[in-house]
Motif scaffolding. Structure first.
Motif, PDB file in Angstrom:
ATOM      1  N   HIS A   1       5.899  15.771  -9.562  1.00 61.91           N
ATOM      2  CA  HIS A   1       5.244  16.222 -11.144  1.00 61.91           C
ATOM      3  C   HIS A   1       5.758  16.561 -11.754  1.00 61.91           C
ATOM      4  O   HIS A   1       6.224  16.351 -13.237  1.00 61.91           O
ATOM      5  CB  HIS A   1       4.201  16.526 -11.015  1.00 61.91           C
ATOM      6  N   VAL A   2       6.588  17.895 -11.353  1.00 64.13           N
ATOM      7  CA  VAL A   2       6.925  18.525 -12.543  1.00 64.13           C
ATOM      8  C   VAL A   2       8.826  18.197 -12.583  1.00 64.13           C
ATOM      9  O   VAL A   2       9.198  18.414 -13.596  1.00 64.13           O
ATOM     10  CB  VAL A   2       7.255  20.190 -11.843  1.00 64.13           C
ATOM     11  N   PHE A   3       9.047  17.691 -11.601  1.00 68.68           N
ATOM     12  CA  PHE A   3      10.503  17.382 -11.731  1.00 68.68           C
ATOM     13  C   PHE A   3      10.531  16.242 -12.189  1.00 68.68           C
ATOM     14  O   PHE A   3      11.628  15.486 -12.975  1.00 68.68           O
ATOM     15  CB  PHE A   3      10.372  16.979  -9.798  1.00 68.68           C
ATOM     16  N   GLN A   4       9.244  15.036 -11.819  1.00 72.86           N
ATOM     17  CA  GLN A   4       9.063  13.842 -13.185  1.00 72.86           C
ATOM     18  C   GLN A   4       9.404  14.603 -14.686  1.00 72.86           C
ATOM     19  O   GLN A   4      10.493  13.207 -15.906  1.00 72.86           O
ATOM     20  CB  GLN A   4       8.190  13.409 -12.925  1.00 72.86           C
ATOM     21  N   ASN A   5       8.765  15.736 -14.676  1.00 72.89           N
ATOM     22  CA  ASN A   5       8.813  15.687 -16.479  1.00 72.89           C
ATOM     23  C   ASN A   5       9.872  16.660 -16.935  1.00 72.89           C
ATOM     24  O   ASN A   5      10.778  16.475 -17.856  1.00 72.89           O
ATOM     25  CB  ASN A   5       7.989  16.647 -16.490  1.00 72.89           C
ATOM     26  N   LEU A   6      10.610  17.082 -15.754  1.00 73.42           N
ATOM     27  CA  LEU A   6      12.161  17.844 -16.042  1.00 73.42           C
ATOM     28  C   LEU A   6      12.726  16.626 -16.287  1.00 73.42           C
ATOM     29  O   LEU A   6      14.145  16.907 -17.115  1.00 73.42           O
ATOM     30  CB  LEU A   6      12.925  18.709 -14.615  1.00 73.42           C
ATOM     31  N   THR A   7      13.047  15.611 -15.621  1.00 68.26           N
ATOM     32  CA  THR A   7      13.683  14.886 -15.502  1.00 68.26           C
ATOM     33  C   THR A   7      14.044  14.023 -16.634  1.00 68.26           C
ATOM     34  O   THR A   7      15.003  13.285 -17.266  1.00 68.26           O
ATOM     35  CB  THR A   7      13.809  13.380 -14.541  1.00 68.26           C
ATOM     36  N   ASN A   8      12.796  13.555 -17.362  1.00 68.72           N
ATOM     37  CA  ASN A   8      12.521  13.100 -18.246  1.00 68.72           C
ATOM     38  C   ASN A   8      12.582  14.054 -19.667  1.00 68.72           C
ATOM     39  O   ASN A   8      13.822  12.987 -20.836  1.00 68.72           O
ATOM     40  CB  ASN A   8      11.228  12.726 -18.740  1.00 68.72           C
ATOM     41  N   ARG A   9      12.991  14.576 -19.783  1.00 67.20           N
ATOM     42  CA  ARG A   9      13.932  15.890 -20.652  1.00 67.20           C
ATOM     43  C   ARG A   9      14.608  15.741 -20.896  1.00 67.20           C
ATOM     44  O   ARG A   9      15.360  15.710 -21.472  1.00 67.20           O
ATOM     45  CB  ARG A   9      13.086  17.516 -20.939  1.00 67.20           C
ATOM     46  N   VAL A  10      15.782  15.302 -19.077  1.00 69.64           N
ATOM     47  CA  VAL A  10      16.990  15.834 -19.626  1.00 69.64           C
ATOM     48  C   VAL A  10      17.485  14.063 -19.240  1.00 69.64           C
ATOM     49  O   VAL A  10      18.354  14.109 -20.851  1.00 69.64           O
ATOM     50  CB  VAL A  10      17.840  15.693 -18.027  1.00 69.64           C
TER      51      VAL A  10
ATOM     52  N   GLN B   1      16.428  11.073 -20.522  1.00 67.63           N
ATOM     53  CA  GLN B   1      15.356  10.640 -22.071  1.00 67.63           C
ATOM     54  C   GLN B   1      16.191   9.286 -21.992  1.00 67.63           C
ATOM     55  O   GLN B   1      16.365   8.995 -23.099  1.00 67.63           O
ATOM     56  CB  GLN B   1      16.434  12.067 -23.729  1.00 67.63           C
TER      57      GLN B   1
END
Length: 184
Positions: A69-78, A80
């Motif tokens: 889930h953390v990886f997903q959130n970081l990916t979404n920020r990078v 976009q």
């Protein structure tokens, strides 16, 4: 992006025109909902801890889902990424589909924990099958681009592989005890 848009514009209306597909998809897609996935992970971690009578496998189960889930959130920020705007039912998600990734991971973890090691092919089959079901619901509702769903498979299966590698010591049965030395 052109291929993604063309696929979405062709498939989503066709799926939504199938009788009951949208209604069923709205219910079934919840297997990838974040609160439900954390509840599933908590139950699976508890059962795993009890099965092995050790806290490390339980932490591994819950930590794997949390890390994904953390990886997903970081990916979404990078990344976009964008969300589809055509025929969306419900809330569309950004790149990649976290729901598909999570159900793949949870299904694969449960299968790894409860199936015997000689049934490994079923771990991957079940994870992919449940992932396909979740991906079809997300597609039928127009919530994700097709390539976002494919990326979720690659990421989910990769994280499942990492989990299986770390969980290996608990899957391998301990060696049989050596016979006591004979005296005499």
């Amino acid at each position: 992006k052109d291929i993604d848009s063309a696929m979405l514009e062709a498939v989503v209306p066709w799926l939504q025109d199938l009788p009951g597909a949208a209604a069923v998809s709205e219910r079934v897609t919840d297997i990838g909902a974040i609160p439900l996935n954390y509840l599933m992970a908590l139950v699976l971690a508890t059962v795993t801890g009890l099965k092995h009578r050790h806290v490390i496998p339980a932490i591994l189960v819950f930590g794997c889902l949390f890390g994904a889930h953390v990886f997903q959130n970081l990916t979404n920020r990078v990344v976009q990424g964008t969300v589809p705007a055509v025929d969306v039912i419900g809330a569309a998600g950004p790149y990649f589909s976290g729901g598909v990734m999570r159900v793949i991971i949870l299904t694969g973890m449960a299968a790894t924990i409860f199936l015997p090691p000689d049934q490994d092919r079923w771990v991957w089959r079940l994870a992919v099958l449940v992932g396909i079901v979740e991906a079809l619901t997300r597609l039928a509702l127009g919530r994700h681009w097709p390539f976002d769903l494919l990326a979720a498979f690659a990421i989910g299966l990769g994280i499942l592989h990492v989990f299986r590698t770390l969980y290996r010591p608990w899957r391998t049965p301990p060696p049989p005890p050596s016979p006591p030395p004979r005296s005499g």
